[in-house]
Design a protein around this motif. Sequence first.
Motif, PDB file in Angstrom:
ATOM      1  N   LYS A  86     -14.539  15.578  33.134  1.00 38.78           N
ATOM      2  CA  LYS A  86     -13.582  14.461  33.098  1.00 38.78           C
ATOM      3  C   LYS A  86     -14.309  13.178  32.720  1.00 38.78           C
ATOM      4  CE  LYS A  86      -9.998  15.934  36.282  1.00 38.78           C
ATOM      5  NZ  LYS A  86      -8.783  15.482  36.983  1.00 38.78           N
ATOM      6  N   LEU A  87     -13.601  12.311  31.986  1.00 39.01           N
ATOM      7  CA  LEU A  87     -14.191  11.036  31.568  1.00 39.01           C
ATOM      8  C   LEU A  87     -13.426   9.876  32.195  1.00 39.01           C
ATOM      9  CD1 LEU A  87     -16.450   9.813  29.810  1.00 39.01           C
ATOM     10  CD2 LEU A  87     -14.808   9.663  27.940  1.00 39.01           C
ATOM     11  N   THR A  92     -18.571   8.505  34.068  1.00 44.62           N
ATOM     12  CA  THR A  92     -17.923   7.188  34.039  1.00 44.62           C
ATOM     13  C   THR A  92     -18.754   6.321  33.111  1.00 44.62           C
ATOM     14  OG1 THR A  92     -17.191   7.490  36.315  1.00 44.62           O
ATOM     15  CG2 THR A  92     -17.133   5.244  35.440  1.00 44.62           C
ATOM     16  N   ILE A  93     -18.162   5.891  32.000  1.00 47.34           N
ATOM     17  CA  ILE A  93     -18.935   5.144  30.997  1.00 47.34           C
ATOM     18  C   ILE A  93     -18.357   3.748  30.779  1.00 47.34           C
ATOM     19  CG2 ILE A  93     -17.620   6.105  29.034  1.00 47.34           C
ATOM     20  CD1 ILE A  93     -20.341   6.002  27.450  1.00 47.34           C
ATOM     21  N   THR A  94     -19.252   2.814  30.498  1.00 49.53           N
ATOM     22  CA  THR A  94     -18.848   1.438  30.229  1.00 49.53           C
ATOM     23  C   THR A  94     -18.051   1.371  28.923  1.00 49.53           C
ATOM     24  OG1 THR A  94     -21.068   1.244  29.264  1.00 49.53           O
ATOM     25  CG2 THR A  94     -20.723   0.279  31.449  1.00 49.53           C
ATOM     26  N   GLY A  96     -21.081  12.789  39.855  1.00 41.69           N
ATOM     27  CA  GLY A  96     -20.772  12.359  38.491  1.00 41.69           C
ATOM     28  C   GLY A  96     -21.905  11.542  37.898  1.00 41.69           C
ATOM     29  N   LEU A  97     -21.840  11.362  36.583  1.00 38.38           N
ATOM     30  CA  LEU A  97     -22.843  10.546  35.879  1.00 38.38           C
ATOM     31  C   LEU A  97     -22.230   9.204  35.490  1.00 38.38           C
ATOM     32  CD1 LEU A  97     -25.768  10.575  34.606  1.00 38.38           C
ATOM     33  CD2 LEU A  97     -24.622  11.058  32.432  1.00 38.38           C
ATOM     34  N   PHE A  98     -22.903   8.135  35.871  1.00 41.53           N
ATOM     35  CA  PHE A  98     -22.513   6.782  35.475  1.00 41.53           C
ATOM     36  C   PHE A  98     -23.342   6.444  34.246  1.00 41.53           C
ATOM     37  CE2 PHE A  98     -21.392   2.596  37.969  1.00 41.53           C
ATOM     38  CZ  PHE A  98     -20.413   2.300  37.038  1.00 41.53           C
TER      39      PHE A  98
END
Length: 430
Positions: free
Chosen positions: A145-146, A100-102, A36-38
């Motif tokens: 997915k977020l 996964t985003i802040t 996944g991408l952070f």
Amino acid sequence: MILSIYYAVPVFSQEDYVPSASNLEAREWFQDAKFGLFVHWGVYSVMGGGGDMGIAEWIMERKQIPVDQYEKLPDFFNPVAFDAAEWVSMVKEAGMKYITITSKHHDGFAMYDSKISDYNVVDQARYGKDIIGKLKEECDKQGIKLFFYYSQLDWHHPDYYPRGRTGNFTGRPESGDWDAYIDYMNTQLTELLTQYGDVGGIWFDGMWDQWDAPWRLDETYALIHELQPQTLLGSNHHKMPIPGEDFQMFEKDLPGQNSMGFNQTGIGELPLETCETMNGSWGYNIKDTKFKSTEDLIHMLVRAAGLNSNLLLNTGPMPDGRIQPENVATLKEMGKWMKQYGEAIYGTRSGPTGAKKWGVSTWKDNKIYVHILDAEDPVLYVPMAGQKVAKAYAYGSGEKITFKKQSEGVLLTLPEIPENIIDYIIVLEF
Ligand code: H79
């Protein structure tokens, strides 16, 4: 105006938490997804670390910027080049399955359309649009997915008091109503879990600021499971998982390692995730050009998979909304590799060899994938726990690999492995 849309759900001790069928299904999906991408993005990005290495999303704390000055930043935040479709396409092409985003970092600024506080991107940033909303829409379109990162620690909210080990240089009053802060946090979580449809997970951080504060975790965790039973709850508290959590995470370390000095080395029963930066910074740092090589990052992903863990690989977007070009290039290369070798990563679980200096193994159906990352000896032993190996061959070329049966496994004779191979994979069919 402060609107409270949070109302207490019945609190069951999370000791008795029984994950829903949808949650268990999501855990399987998560473990299959692997990559996944952070994203660390916030008004701090505008500062680019302020010319110091090692500072980005922590600039408020590290440079002791008081709240009333930091509050000027939203007005500078105008990412006109932000293109959610471009981001999500890049993620897909990299072979990643989730982002996964802040939604709110330690600075307290909400990157989504919060109603309980106007300290958010829609109300206060020059940009004025809902970053998270736009990204979610695009993720839904493209089947990604977020997840939402959410900081329990808050350097901005006056009611985050008593304070912990950080946030003490912000000029806030030496008073505050802790319970009002927890209510506020629960309201923001309610917003996040009701305004944007299905959420992949909630990724907590910052509890380490004061482990023993009355966080009312039972209440918060029950609320999250009530609102979205399938959503995966995890917390970066650096301890063994707490009841109510759905996955266990490790920061800048593979499971079981503690090179950072703050990770617990115990590995629990839950799905695992390791997060790591592409250079040395989470948020955008204009000086940090210490980018890890594609090979090193692929090795990390493979080693994580061999330890049953996902890799959540971080990028800090630039203040104009673009992903750093160096990261774009590396992600493209990783995606190319995943297209060719993903079969030995996606949907696998850790194989029988454990993590070794030479590499790791993964396992799926009737196949074991032996990933040789740093070949050592010309022979390699794979324990087979009673399973009989029918065939051994090199992934891709299909070249036969000689093996000898031993009492509990097989001994592989390795061929000459070319220098430039990132991961030499031997497939054992049983
Ligand atoms: O969001 C990124 C960072 O901003 C945040 N987590 C990642 C995902 C982060 N905050 N802190 N750290 C990372 C590392 C610092 C840990 C420490 Fe401590 C906090 C060292 C001292 C205080 C925790 C508490 C470990 C030791 C005591």
